[in-house]
Write a protein that holds these residues in place. Sequence first.
Motif, short mmCIF file in Angstrom:
data_model
loop_
_atom_site.label_atom_id
_atom_site.label_comp_id
_atom_site.label_asym_id
_atom_site.label_seq_id
_atom_site.Cartn_x
_atom_site.Cartn_y
_atom_site.Cartn_z
N THR A 205 35.07 69.07 1.88
CA THR A 205 36.57 68.69 1.48
C THR A 205 36.64 67.04 1.18
OG1 THR A 205 38.29 69.69 2.27
CG2 THR A 205 37.61 70.92 0.40
N GLY A 206 37.12 66.27 0.29
CA GLY A 206 37.47 65.35 1.04
C GLY A 206 36.67 64.12 0.89
N ALA A 207 35.47 64.20 0.45
CA ALA A 207 34.25 63.57 0.15
C ALA A 207 33.83 63.36 -0.90
CB ALA A 207 33.13 64.33 0.90
N ASP A 208 33.07 61.61 -0.76
CA ASP A 208 32.61 61.50 -2.46
C ASP A 208 32.03 61.06 -2.35
OD1 ASP A 208 32.95 59.54 -0.66
OD2 ASP A 208 34.19 57.78 -1.71
N LYS A 209 30.82 61.39 -1.12
CA LYS A 209 28.95 61.46 -0.65
C LYS A 209 28.71 62.24 -0.22
CE LYS A 209 28.72 58.10 2.82
NZ LYS A 209 28.22 57.10 3.29
N TYR A 210 27.63 63.08 -0.19
CA TYR A 210 26.89 64.53 0.27
C TYR A 210 25.66 64.06 1.05
CZ TYR A 210 30.63 66.10 -2.61
OH TYR A 210 31.63 66.14 -2.94
N ASP A 211 25.91 62.86 2.37
CA ASP A 211 24.51 62.89 2.70
C ASP A 211 24.17 63.57 3.72
OD1 ASP A 211 23.87 60.45 0.97
OD2 ASP A 211 25.09 59.02 2.55
N LEU A 212 23.35 64.30 3.35
CA LEU A 212 22.43 65.34 4.89
C LEU A 212 21.12 64.80 5.59
CD1 LEU A 212 21.80 68.13 5.81
CD2 LEU A 212 19.89 68.47 4.46
N LYS A 213 21.53 65.28 7.52
CA LYS A 213 20.62 64.35 7.88
C LYS A 213 20.15 65.60 8.89
CE LYS A 213 22.15 61.45 11.34
NZ LYS A 213 22.58 59.88 11.67
N PHE A 243 15.60 63.53 9.66
CA PHE A 243 14.70 63.72 8.09
C PHE A 243 16.63 63.87 7.04
CE2 PHE A 243 14.93 66.93 4.24
CZ PHE A 243 13.99 66.19 3.77
N GLU A 244 16.43 62.68 6.33
CA GLU A 244 17.82 62.37 5.54
C GLU A 244 17.19 62.54 4.20
OE1 GLU A 244 20.07 58.51 7.46
OE2 GLU A 244 18.32 58.14 6.50
N PHE A 245 18.38 63.10 3.94
CA PHE A 245 18.07 64.14 1.89
C PHE A 245 20.08 63.73 1.44
CE2 PHE A 245 19.09 67.06 -0.87
CZ PHE A 245 17.90 66.62 -1.87
N ASP A 246 19.59 63.00 0.22
CA ASP A 246 21.06 62.75 -0.63
C ASP A 246 21.06 63.87 -1.48
OD1 ASP A 246 23.23 61.88 -1.49
OD2 ASP A 246 21.99 60.23 -2.96
N ALA A 247 22.67 64.46 -1.12
CA ALA A 247 22.62 65.65 -2.28
C ALA A 247 23.99 65.49 -3.27
CB ALA A 247 22.83 66.90 -0.77
N SER A 248 23.99 63.93 -3.20
CA SER A 248 24.86 63.96 -4.13
C SER A 248 25.43 64.47 -5.19
CB SER A 248 25.75 62.01 -4.29
OG SER A 248 25.43 61.84 -2.56
N ALA A 249 24.15 64.49 -6.03
CA ALA A 249 24.61 64.92 -7.70
C ALA A 249 24.52 67.19 -7.39
CB ALA A 249 23.06 65.01 -8.15
N LEU A 250 24.45 67.30 -5.90
CA LEU A 250 24.22 68.56 -5.87
C LEU A 250 26.11 69.52 -5.67
CD1 LEU A 250 21.46 69.44 -3.50
CD2 LEU A 250 21.85 69.13 -6.23
N SER A 251 25.81 70.69 -5.96
CA SER A 251 27.25 71.22 -5.21
C SER A 251 27.40 72.03 -4.48
CB SER A 251 28.20 72.23 -7.44
OG SER A 251 27.34 73.24 -7.41
N ARG A 252 26.15 72.97 -4.14
CA ARG A 252 25.50 73.71 -2.96
C ARG A 252 24.09 73.09 -2.87
NH1 ARG A 252 23.42 78.25 -2.71
NH2 ARG A 252 24.43 79.92 -0.95
N ILE A 253 24.22 73.44 -0.74
CA ILE A 253 22.67 72.88 -1.37
C ILE A 253 23.43 74.52 0.54
CG2 ILE A 253 22.15 71.31 -1.21
CD1 ILE A 253 23.49 70.40 1.83
N ARG A 254 21.65 75.26 0.85
CA ARG A 254 21.71 75.87 2.05
C ARG A 254 20.10 75.20 2.76
NH1 ARG A 254 17.55 80.89 2.09
NH2 ARG A 254 16.15 79.17 2.68
N VAL A 255 20.67 74.47 3.68
CA VAL A 255 19.55 73.92 4.84
C VAL A 255 19.14 75.57 5.57
CG1 VAL A 255 19.51 72.49 6.58
CG2 VAL A 255 20.73 71.86 4.65
#
Length: 289
Positions: A205-213, A243-255
């Motif tokens: 919560t409280g984030a405006d972007k979702y950058d996975l690394k 490894f970096e991945f932009d997940a800002s367009a998603l509502s949920r990810i599984r790594v």
Amino acid sequence: MTELGSRLKEARKAKGFSIDDLQEITKIQKRYLTGIEEGNYETMPGSFYVRAFIKQYAEAVGLNGDELLEMYKTEIPTTSNEDVSKSIPQTPTRRSIGGRSSNKFMEVFPMIVVALFVIAIIVILWTLFQKSPKNEIDKTEVDTSLTLEKKPPTEENSSVKPVEEETPKEDNPSEEVVDTTEETKPEQQVTFVETQGPTSTYDLTGADKYDLKVVVANNTWLNIRDQDNKILVDKAVNAGETFEFDASALSRIRVRVGHTPGNMVYINEQLIEFPTTKTTQNLVIQFNK
């Protein structure tokens, strides 16, 4: 078929796993798993991956990978130093990096000192010029010339009284209250929800972007899926890579990380912990936008 391959195949069948099941668990391609069982190591990318895949296969079917590698080391290709060096990218040491940066600083430092010295001289000269008596004399001459140019009023003009201009009275406007309080954005917060088997769930919560690394210290297989269970990434990542991945367009990810020890997962530069000690784990991150 080698003795090692037969033992792994028997352990797989005892677990009730098919080759497809094992591929899903280990994220190792089916043709490599079949090659391990048949003792055909020529299809592997290299001897380093042969040992890594055998160990991961063994752990997936409940065997001790290190003991099997030691027991059947005569059947397995040995890993040369050249293979290891190829799999791990070389990075410059801190000493060499620090040396280059310090040398550059020493080259630029004299120019910085000279520039500061020139700026100081310009400021001093400008201050002295502003305070010089010549400026005071010039101001006095200008005031005198303006005074002499004014003509005294004539008699005709003196008999006529100037009409005073009525200045409209301004209504006192109501004081507008301006809210100077800046809107403070909530800080990012990652909350642990639950762990079921190899899968652990977190809320973000409280984030405006979702950058996975993913910072990889040990070779691993990386699998990323979206909220619809669609595969976005499915690849092997070597030690030393990030490894970096932009997940800002998603509502949920599984790594899914095939080999968790030593490997770290970040979301917006915040570390996401692996709650268990299992070799293969899933991290599910839910974005509350």
